[in-house]
Design a protein around this motif. Structure first.
Motif, PDB file in Angstrom:
ATOM      1  N   GLY A   1       0.782  -1.230   0.000  1.00  0.00           N
ATOM      2  CA  GLY A   1       0.000   0.000   0.000  1.00  0.00           C
ATOM      3  C   GLY A   1       0.809   1.273   0.000  1.00  0.00           C
ATOM      4  O   GLY A   1       0.251   2.362   0.031  1.00  0.00           O
ATOM      5  N   VAL A   2       2.150   1.174  -0.043  1.00  0.00           N
ATOM      6  CA  VAL A   2       2.984   2.382  -0.002  1.00  0.00           C
ATOM      7  C   VAL A   2       3.843   2.525  -1.262  1.00  0.00           C
ATOM      8  O   VAL A   2       4.667   3.426  -1.351  1.00  0.00           O
ATOM      9  CB  VAL A   2       3.897   2.387   1.246  1.00  0.00           C
ATOM     10  N   VAL A   3       3.644   1.625  -2.222  1.00  0.00           N
ATOM     11  CA  VAL A   3       4.404   1.676  -3.463  1.00  0.00           C
ATOM     12  C   VAL A   3       3.441   1.718  -4.639  1.00  0.00           C
ATOM     13  O   VAL A   3       2.521   0.901  -4.721  1.00  0.00           O
ATOM     14  CB  VAL A   3       5.329   0.439  -3.601  1.00  0.00           C
ATOM     15  N   GLU A   4       3.639   2.664  -5.539  1.00  0.00           N
ATOM     16  CA  GLU A   4       2.785   2.792  -6.710  1.00  0.00           C
ATOM     17  C   GLU A   4       3.531   2.516  -8.012  1.00  0.00           C
ATOM     18  O   GLU A   4       2.923   2.156  -9.020  1.00  0.00           O
ATOM     19  CB  GLU A   4       2.180   4.199  -6.779  1.00  0.00           C
ATOM     20  N   ASN A   5       4.845   2.732  -8.001  1.00  0.00           N
ATOM     21  CA  ASN A   5       5.660   2.552  -9.198  1.00  0.00           C
ATOM     22  C   ASN A   5       6.891   1.714  -8.871  1.00  0.00           C
ATOM     23  O   ASN A   5       7.261   1.560  -7.696  1.00  0.00           O
ATOM     24  CB  ASN A   5       6.115   3.906  -9.756  1.00  0.00           C
ATOM     25  N   VAL A   6       7.504   1.183  -9.913  1.00  0.00           N
ATOM     26  CA  VAL A   6       8.753   0.449  -9.739  1.00  0.00           C
ATOM     27  C   VAL A   6       9.796   0.973 -10.721  1.00  0.00           C
ATOM     28  O   VAL A   6       9.459   1.503 -11.783  1.00  0.00           O
ATOM     29  CB  VAL A   6       8.581  -1.076  -9.954  1.00  0.00           C
ATOM     30  N   GLU A   7      11.049   0.805 -10.334  1.00  0.00           N
ATOM     31  CA  GLU A   7      12.171   1.158 -11.202  1.00  0.00           C
ATOM     32  C   GLU A   7      12.899  -0.127 -11.579  1.00  0.00           C
ATOM     33  O   GLU A   7      13.100  -1.003 -10.741  1.00  0.00           O
ATOM     34  CB  GLU A   7      13.141   2.085 -10.476  1.00  0.00           C
ATOM     35  N   PHE A   8      13.292  -0.224 -12.838  1.00  0.00           N
ATOM     36  CA  PHE A   8      14.057  -1.378 -13.296  1.00  0.00           C
ATOM     37  C   PHE A   8      15.539  -1.026 -13.352  1.00  0.00           C
ATOM     38  O   PHE A   8      15.914   0.046 -13.824  1.00  0.00           O
ATOM     39  CB  PHE A   8      13.600  -1.808 -14.696  1.00  0.00           C
ATOM     40  N   ILE A   9      16.349  -1.934 -12.862  1.00  0.00           N
ATOM     41  CA  ILE A   9      17.797  -1.807 -12.992  1.00  0.00           C
ATOM     42  C   ILE A   9      18.271  -2.976 -13.839  1.00  0.00           C
ATOM     43  O   ILE A   9      18.078  -4.137 -13.472  1.00  0.00           O
ATOM     44  CB  ILE A   9      18.495  -1.801 -11.623  1.00  0.00           C
ATOM     45  N   ASP A  10      18.844  -2.665 -14.991  1.00  0.00           N
ATOM     46  CA  ASP A  10      19.260  -3.704 -15.933  1.00  0.00           C
ATOM     47  C   ASP A  10      20.673  -3.391 -16.410  1.00  0.00           C
ATOM     48  O   ASP A  10      21.302  -2.443 -15.940  1.00  0.00           O
ATOM     49  CB  ASP A  10      18.271  -3.783 -17.106  1.00  0.00           C
ATOM     50  N   ASN A  11      21.156  -4.178 -17.331  1.00  0.00           N
ATOM     51  CA  ASN A  11      22.526  -4.035 -17.822  1.00  0.00           C
ATOM     52  C   ASN A  11      22.639  -2.848 -18.781  1.00  0.00           C
ATOM     53  O   ASN A  11      22.165  -2.929 -19.922  1.00  0.00           O
ATOM     54  CB  ASN A  11      22.959  -5.317 -18.523  1.00  0.00           C
ATOM     55  N   PRO A  12      23.250  -1.749 -18.378  1.00  0.00           N
ATOM     56  CA  PRO A  12      23.342  -0.572 -19.247  1.00  0.00           C
ATOM     57  C   PRO A  12      24.274  -0.767 -20.437  1.00  0.00           C
ATOM     58  O   PRO A  12      24.254   0.033 -21.384  1.00  0.00           O
ATOM     59  CB  PRO A  12      23.865   0.516 -18.309  1.00  0.00           C
ATOM     60  N   GLU A  13      25.089  -1.819 -20.396  1.00  0.00           N
ATOM     61  CA  GLU A  13      26.029  -2.085 -21.487  1.00  0.00           C
ATOM     62  C   GLU A  13      25.418  -2.942 -22.592  1.00  0.00           C
ATOM     63  O   GLU A  13      25.967  -3.035 -23.688  1.00  0.00           O
ATOM     64  CB  GLU A  13      27.276  -2.789 -20.932  1.00  0.00           C
ATOM     65  N   HIS A  14      24.270  -3.572 -22.285  1.00  0.00           N
ATOM     66  CA  HIS A  14      23.654  -4.465 -23.279  1.00  0.00           C
ATOM     67  C   HIS A  14      22.668  -3.658 -24.132  1.00  0.00           C
ATOM     68  O   HIS A  14      21.495  -3.531 -23.804  1.00  0.00           O
ATOM     69  CB  HIS A  14      22.936  -5.616 -22.581  1.00  0.00           C
ATOM     70  N   THR A  15      23.164  -3.114 -25.221  1.00  0.00           N
ATOM     71  CA  THR A  15      22.356  -2.251 -26.088  1.00  0.00           C
ATOM     72  C   THR A  15      21.751  -3.002 -27.264  1.00  0.00           C
ATOM     73  O   THR A  15      21.003  -2.421 -28.053  1.00  0.00           O
ATOM     74  CB  THR A  15      23.210  -1.099 -26.630  1.00  0.00           C
ATOM     75  N   GLU A  16      22.040  -4.276 -27.366  1.00  0.00           N
ATOM     76  CA  GLU A  16      21.560  -5.074 -28.504  1.00  0.00           C
ATOM     77  C   GLU A  16      20.048  -5.259 -28.465  1.00  0.00           C
ATOM     78  O   GLU A  16      19.451  -5.498 -27.408  1.00  0.00           O
ATOM     79  CB  GLU A  16      22.243  -6.442 -28.493  1.00  0.00           C
ATOM     80  N   ASP A  17      19.424  -5.150 -29.631  1.00  0.00           N
ATOM     81  CA  ASP A  17      17.999  -5.453 -29.765  1.00  0.00           C
ATOM     82  C   ASP A  17      17.855  -6.961 -29.906  1.00  0.00           C
ATOM     83  O   ASP A  17      18.194  -7.536 -30.937  1.00  0.00           O
ATOM     84  CB  ASP A  17      17.429  -4.743 -30.997  1.00  0.00           C
ATOM     85  N   TYR A  18      17.371  -7.641 -28.867  1.00  0.00           N
ATOM     86  CA  TYR A  18      17.270  -9.088 -28.902  1.00  0.00           C
ATOM     87  C   TYR A  18      15.838  -9.570 -29.121  1.00  0.00           C
ATOM     88  O   TYR A  18      15.504 -10.724 -28.880  1.00  0.00           O
ATOM     89  CB  TYR A  18      17.849  -9.705 -27.623  1.00  0.00           C
ATOM     90  N   GLY A  19      14.983  -8.651 -29.611  1.00  0.00           N
ATOM     91  CA  GLY A  19      13.603  -9.029 -29.908  1.00  0.00           C
ATOM     92  C   GLY A  19      12.738  -9.177 -28.685  1.00  0.00           C
ATOM     93  O   GLY A  19      11.801  -9.992 -28.673  1.00  0.00           O
ATOM     94  N   ALA A  20      13.013  -8.407 -27.643  1.00  0.00           N
ATOM     95  CA  ALA A  20      12.238  -8.491 -26.401  1.00  0.00           C
ATOM     96  C   ALA A  20      10.781  -8.131 -26.646  1.00  0.00           C
ATOM     97  O   ALA A  20      10.459  -7.285 -27.496  1.00  0.00           O
ATOM     98  CB  ALA A  20      12.836  -7.562 -25.352  1.00  0.00           C
ATOM     99  N   SER A  21       9.889  -8.748 -25.888  1.00  0.00           N
ATOM    100  CA  SER A  21       8.461  -8.529 -26.072  1.00  0.00           C
ATOM    101  C   SER A  21       8.029  -7.109 -25.726  1.00  0.00           C
ATOM    102  O   SER A  21       6.964  -6.659 -26.166  1.00  0.00           O
ATOM    103  CB  SER A  21       7.659  -9.530 -25.235  1.00  0.00           C
TER     104      SER A  21
END
Length: 303
Positions: free
Chosen positions: A239-259
């Motif tokens: 009840g105290v969280v409305e949004n989330v932040e994603f932390i991912d690999n900033p070096e992986h810039t490749e388009d791998y066809g993610a959904s």
């Protein structure tokens, strides 16, 4: 079923409701739980975390959450890989022995009838369901510790039960990948004129060479899904969280066809409402590194 006392008959004020009904505190009504499907956000509409705008309390919460999740996930992945590895190694022995005992043309059939794949799926499920539960429990404990709210992982919660059912579908896919691997080795062996014993030895050798690495890949991949989705659920119930932040690999810039149409670098720092989080979690690739951190609606101590 929950071993709770029966409700008293309070003069018509006690109602019988389906078990699937989930009573939601008013503080949690900002999260619907069952949103309409969301479209993949265009680049212009994306929101990213700007740490320079965070208050000291927000910055501290973000740091503690990141450290806690990384620590939890590393521990779970190491433990999970050991148990999954033992299962895969034992499975290799079973598969090899089954092939070695085969007679006639059973190995030539597409479905490889010599192997009981339902039984193999059940063995895998024993290990992975425990792994999913451990990730869920850790995620809820982390949220409770970070927010000070009462977030408890209980399978009697219909939303948690539903999550476990969703994760269970992933077991089917992993079992299928093993079946495809075995089928390929069998097909290649038959084309090369190998005997059943030789094919069985090839399977045993392949498993011996790959089970440890595959176990780690499965543990990393499944922890992303189980821990992250459980975190989102625990955030919603806090009840105290409305949004989330994603932390991912900033070096992986490749388009791998993610959904979700994003690379890991594009997902890194992205902030979305809770109801959009699952779409991005499912888009993470095998052996990824995605973390999901709650963004407090009102920073603790500042409300």
């Amino acid at each position: 079923a929950l071993d709770l006392p029966e409700l008293p008959n309070a003069q018509g004020k006690v109602f019988k409701v389906p078990f699937s009904v989930v009573f939601t505190p008013a503080a949690q009504l900002t999260y619907t739980g069952e949103p309409e499907p969301v479209a993949v956000p265009e680049k212009a509409g994306r929101v990213y975390m700007d740490t320079k705008t965070l208050s000291p309390a927000q910055f501290e919460f973000r740091s503690r959450a990141s450290a806690r999740i990384r620590r939890d996930r590393q521990r779970l992945i190491e433990q999970g890989a050991r148990h999954i590895g033992k299962m895969l190694k034992a499975q290799g022995v079973r598969l090899s022995e089954s092939i070695a005992k085969s007679q006639g043309d059973s190995l030539a059939r597409k479905d490889i009838e010599a192997i009981d794949w339902d039984a193999e799926e059940q063995e895998l499920a024993k290990v992975l369901n425990r792994f999913y539960m451990a990730n869920g429990e850790a995620a809820f404990e982390a949220t409770a510790g970070l927010t000070g709210t009462d977030s408890v992982w209980q399978i009697s919660n219909p939303r948690i039960a539903k999550l476990m059912q969703q994760l269970g579908l992933r077991i089917v896919a992993i079992n299928e990948s093993t079946r495809v691997m075995v089928q390929q080795i069998v097909t290649d062996g038959l084309l090369d004129g190998q005997t059943y014993r030789e094919i069985a030895e090839a399977i045993a050798k392949h498993v011996e060479q790959t089970y440890a690495g595959r176990a780690m890949t499965i543990a990393r991949t499944e922890s992303i899904q189980a821990y992250s989705k459980a975190s989102v659920l625990s955030y919603a119930e806090s009840g105290v969280v409305e949004n989330v932040e994603f932390i991912d690999n900033p070096e992986h810039t490749e388009d791998y066809g993610a959904s979700d149409g994003m690379s890991c670098a594009e997902r890194d720092g992205l902030v979305v409402p809770l109801y959009e989080a699952e779409m991005h979690i499912e888009a993470e690739h095998v052996n990824g590194s995605l973390l999901v951190i709650g963004v407090l609606a009102t920073p603790l101590g500042e409300g």
